[in-house]
Design a protein around this motif. Structure first.
Motif, mmCIF file in Angstrom:
data_model
loop_
_atom_site.group_PDB
_atom_site.id
_atom_site.type_symbol
_atom_site.label_atom_id
_atom_site.label_comp_id
_atom_site.label_asym_id
_atom_site.label_seq_id
_atom_site.Cartn_x
_atom_site.Cartn_y
_atom_site.Cartn_z
ATOM 1 N N GLY A 28 55.594 29.035 70.474
ATOM 2 C CA GLY A 28 54.024 27.596 69.642
ATOM 3 C C GLY A 28 54.835 27.245 68.229
ATOM 4 O O GLY A 28 54.764 26.205 68.063
ATOM 5 N N SER A 55 54.764 42.060 74.924
ATOM 6 C CA SER A 55 53.625 41.782 74.892
ATOM 7 C C SER A 55 52.916 41.938 76.604
ATOM 8 O O SER A 55 52.153 41.717 76.704
ATOM 9 N N ALA A 61 47.375 43.873 72.009
ATOM 10 C CA ALA A 61 48.245 42.712 70.773
ATOM 11 C C ALA A 61 48.044 42.866 69.271
ATOM 12 O O ALA A 61 48.690 43.834 68.574
ATOM 13 N N GLU A 65 50.259 43.937 66.399
ATOM 14 C CA GLU A 65 49.907 43.459 65.123
ATOM 15 C C GLU A 65 50.258 45.189 64.385
ATOM 16 O O GLU A 65 50.624 45.278 63.069
ATOM 17 N N HIS A 84 53.277 39.301 60.001
ATOM 18 C CA HIS A 84 52.131 39.959 60.546
ATOM 19 C C HIS A 84 50.597 40.067 60.321
ATOM 20 O O HIS A 84 49.593 40.327 60.579
ATOM 21 N N ILE A 87 49.254 36.832 61.426
ATOM 22 C CA ILE A 87 48.742 36.251 62.866
ATOM 23 C C ILE A 87 48.022 37.516 63.046
ATOM 24 O O ILE A 87 46.657 37.206 64.892
ATOM 25 N N SER A 89 45.265 38.697 60.779
ATOM 26 C CA SER A 89 44.266 38.183 60.736
ATOM 27 C C SER A 89 43.333 36.593 61.399
ATOM 28 O O SER A 89 43.079 37.104 62.444
ATOM 29 N N LYS A 90 45.024 35.754 61.948
ATOM 30 C CA LYS A 90 44.328 34.743 62.055
ATOM 31 C C LYS A 90 44.848 34.832 63.897
ATOM 32 O O LYS A 90 43.339 34.031 64.874
ATOM 33 N N VAL A 91 45.246 35.666 64.764
ATOM 34 C CA VAL A 91 45.146 35.568 65.571
ATOM 35 C C VAL A 91 44.802 36.694 66.799
ATOM 36 O O VAL A 91 44.052 37.526 67.846
ATOM 37 N N ALA A 92 45.317 37.470 65.920
ATOM 38 C CA ALA A 92 44.522 39.299 66.397
ATOM 39 C C ALA A 92 43.312 39.760 65.972
ATOM 40 O O ALA A 92 42.885 41.039 66.480
ATOM 41 N N LYS A 93 42.748 38.485 65.149
ATOM 42 C CA LYS A 93 41.243 39.288 64.650
ATOM 43 C C LYS A 93 41.050 39.932 63.872
ATOM 44 O O LYS A 93 39.918 40.883 63.836
#
Length: 182
Positions: A28, A55, A61, A65, A84, A87, A89-93
């Motif tokens: 992305g 993946s 995911a 991370e 990481h 990622i 924090s923002k993507v894998a929550k």
């Protein structure tokens, strides 16, 4: 300043241009690590291929991370630790608490904790682990597929950690520095 030039996608030619286009499609965006890896399109292709393959594996995911955070902390890679953390924090929550635990190869989730402990033992033992390490992981429900993927994720993370340390890649994420001691 990076020890390897970072090839901008707009300036890339040939195989480097092609793999940077693939990077944008896959990730992305084109982070500085990929721009530096594009000095060898084979390295960038290899990174993307292994990352994409893992993946699609059985390890989630968020757990991947957490494995990446533990490896980055152990290898003292500021670039990967920063990437990481962002990622995670923002993507894998992942919560800030889980991110911090992962940096110590720990988790509040017993299954993820077992994956992290296994990965940490493999890294510290350079692949050699005591039979009790595998028995402990299996007792926590870690499958053979997960054991194999822990090794794959560790290999991927060592690739990126060592690459970014050597290249002194310019950090394009909010900086997170390794703890003083591993």
């Amino acid at each position: 300043m990076s020890a390897l030039p970072q090839i901008e996608p707009a300036d890339a030619m040939g195989a480097a241009a092609d793999v940077l286009v693939q990077t944008r499609k896959t990730l992305g965006s084109v982070p500085n690590m990929a721009k530096a890896m594009a000095n060898s399109p084979a390295v960038l292709k290899g990174y993307l291929a292994l990352s994409t393959a893992l993946s699609g594996g059985v390890i989630s995911a968020p757990a991947r991370e957490q494995l990446a955070l533990a490896a980055a902390e152990y290898n003292r890679c500021e670039y990967c630790l920063s990437a990481h953390t962002f990622i995670g924090s923002k993507v894998a929550k992942l919560s800030p608490e889980e991110i911090e635990r992962a940096r110590h190869a720990e988790s509040s989730d017993p299954h993820v904790a077992a994956l992290l402990a296994l990965s940490d033992a493999i890294a510290r033992g350079r692949g050699a682990v005591d039979d009790t390490v595998l028995k402990t992981a299996r007792a926590a429900g870690v499958s053979d597929a997960e054991i194999a993927e822990v090794v794959g994720n560790l290999a991927l993370n060592i690739l990126t950690n060592y690459f970014n340390i050597l290249a002194d890649t310019d950090n394009d994420f909010p900086a997170v520095t390794p703890h003083e001691q591993n």
